[in-house]
Design an enzyme around this catalytic site. Structure first.
Site, PDB file in Angstrom:
ATOM      1  N   HIS A 190       0.817  -1.224   0.000  1.00 21.00           N
ATOM      2  CA  HIS A 190       0.000   0.000   0.000  1.00 21.00           C
ATOM      3  C   HIS A 190       0.846   1.267   0.000  1.00 21.00           C
ATOM      4  CE1 HIS A 190      -3.476   2.435   0.276  1.00 21.00           C
ATOM      5  NE2 HIS A 190      -4.194   1.712   1.100  1.00 21.00           N
ATOM      6  N   ASP A 227     -11.249  -5.245 -17.836  1.00 20.34           N
ATOM      7  CA  ASP A 227     -11.591  -6.277 -18.818  1.00 20.34           C
ATOM      8  C   ASP A 227     -10.331  -6.785 -19.517  1.00 20.34           C
ATOM      9  OD1 ASP A 227     -12.601  -7.865 -20.818  1.00 20.34           O
ATOM     10  OD2 ASP A 227     -13.806  -6.306 -21.773  1.00 20.34           O
TER      11      ASP A 227
END
Length: 455
Positions: free
Chosen positions: A168, A385
């Site tokens: 992170h 996608d």
């Protein structure tokens, strides 16, 4: 409103190949790059896992998601080459990236089930989640460890899970979406990402000399002396996910008087959880509790932080209330607190946080009596996608931030089995408190527990 439980009896086997390091496809600069003073605070020194779940697509028959994603990853790392390096720690706990081209961890895997067999479990807590994202021994440190871990698991039906674990300190949710979008573009044949990455971490370095100009109650260091706090139940925690659809949002909206103006969906659900969770924990009435809202600060700058910046550019200001006031005042009392604290985030506020970090040794946020909410619904995670269409699920694989702090939840877009779009959020609580939390939600929405929770 639905409470979602993964089937505890569902067990499946995942066969993994040996983890490999994927390096950039072509040589990249060898240099050392400083992280910002927002990036390297103690509260971001952990790895956070995300799952993207895709179903079989007939037009992709014969295409291997593992090969496609591995190849795209090496080409994407040419642009995001710091991820192929390793973090080092310098004087004053300052973190920096040594761009070594060592690469990121990648795991190829196959599961002996179909996605249909997992229906009803495609949300946190995931069954066998550790099998879908294997924690390679020695890989989850902050310094001198790979910065990304990716596992692609094929299912018998032709679907697959793309799991990614990120350090992170390197990026926030905006940065993650940008990176994954670049990866999907490269997987579909692009030669470079449509949004080129921007480093420029110097934008969020502390000033010289540092000046703490704002009140930061999110970093107050308090002793944990209360037996009733969540920290005292670490060995008896349970996780559940809940879904709020249009009906629940409309019910919450009716609790807010018109003079407060329009409330966002985020504000309504946040206040609902803060109140119900606080009641469920049965804290002392005089205790203070904090609700810390993740606020993306990119647009709060003038000029704005440049498009393509993928570092951490958020803060989490704290709304503070006594337990008594939060639980006994009307619902809109907490709504006003949340609205007010969100407006406090300015460019100066962010600089003040960076200055606080270097002045006070990069402290952890306040954990006592704290609850943190991160809204991921605006990022379009499910739109990623790779060629197999929109993801069935995209979001964190669990609530909390690992073993360090369970008081964090994430709001994610989700479509339930009825086809309703809404907000899914996983939450950790001690087991008895979880029972009380569900009852508080049931009472709030005025329904029979069995029918409301669908359990």
């Amino acid at each position: 409103m639905t409470s979602l439980s993964s089937s505890p009896s569902l067990v499946f086997t995942v066969r993994r190949r040996q983890p490999e390091l994927v390096a950039p496809a072509t040589p990249t600069p060898r240099e050392v790059k400083l992280l910002s003073d927002i990036d390297d605070q103690e509260g971001l020194r952990f790895h956070i896992p995300f799952f993207h779940i895709y179903q079989h697509k007939p037009s992709m028959e014969g295409k291997d998601p593992v090969r496609i994603i591995r190849d795209a990853l090496s080409r994407t790392l040419v642009f995001y080459y710091p991820f192929a390096g390793r973090i080092r720690e310098g004087h004053g706990r300052k973190l920096m990236v040594d761009c070594t081209e060592e690469g990121v961890l990648f795991i190829e895997a196959d599961a002996d089930v179909t996605l249909d067999q997992l229906r009803g479990s495609l949300h946190p807590p995931f069954p066998c989640s550790q099998e879908l994202l294997y924690n390679v021994p020695g890989s989850d440190g902050i310094v001198n460890c790979p910065l990304l871990l990716i596992q692609v698991t094929r299912f018998k039906c032709g679907g697959f899970v793309f799991a990614i674990r990120v350090n992170h300190t390197m990026m926030d949710a905006t940065g993650l979406v940008q990176f994954v979008s670049a990866l999907t573009e490269m997987a579909q044949g692009a030669h470079q990402p449509s949004i080129l990455p921007v480093w420029q971490r110097e934008l969020l370095l502390a000033r010289d000399p540092p000046q703490i100009t704002c009140n930061h109650r999110e970093y107050e260091q308090l002793p944990n002396t209360k037996e009733g706090t969540i920290i005292s139940y670490e060995n008896n925690m349970v996780q559940r996910s809940f879904f709020f659809g249009p009906t629940e949002i409309a019910s919450l909206r009716r609790l807010v008087p018109r003079h407060l103006g329009q409330c966002t969906r985020f504000e309504l659900i946040t206040v609902c959880l803060w109140r119900c969770r606080t009641k469920a924990l049965q804290l002392a009435p005089e205790d203070d509790v904090r609700m810390m809202c993740i606020v993306n600060a990119r647009a709060r700058f003038n000029p704005t932080i440049p498009l393509g910046y993928y570092g951490n550019a958020f803060v989490y200001p704290a709304a503070v209330s006594s337990v008594r006031k939060l639980c006994e005042n009307p619902f809109y009392y907490a709504v006003e607190l949340i609205k007010k604290v969100k407006t406090e985030v300015t460019e100066e506020y962010v600089h003040s946080v960076a200055d606080l970090m270097v002045t006070k040794g990069r402290p952890l946020f306040t954990t006592v009596g704290s609850f943190i909410v991160s809204n991921l619904t605006r990022f379009g995670l499910r739109e990623a996608d790779f060629g197999w269409g929109k993801a069935l699920y995209a979001g964190v694989s669990q609530g909390g931030v690992g073993p360090a702090f369970h008081g964090v939840t994430f709001f994610m877009d989700y479509e339930n089995e009825k086809g309703e779009e809404g907000v899914l959020f996983p939450i950790y609580l001690p087991s008895k408190a979880m029972e009380r939390f569900e009852k508080e939600l049931g009472d709030l929405f005025g329904g029979d527990l069995k029918s409301i929770f669908n359990i």
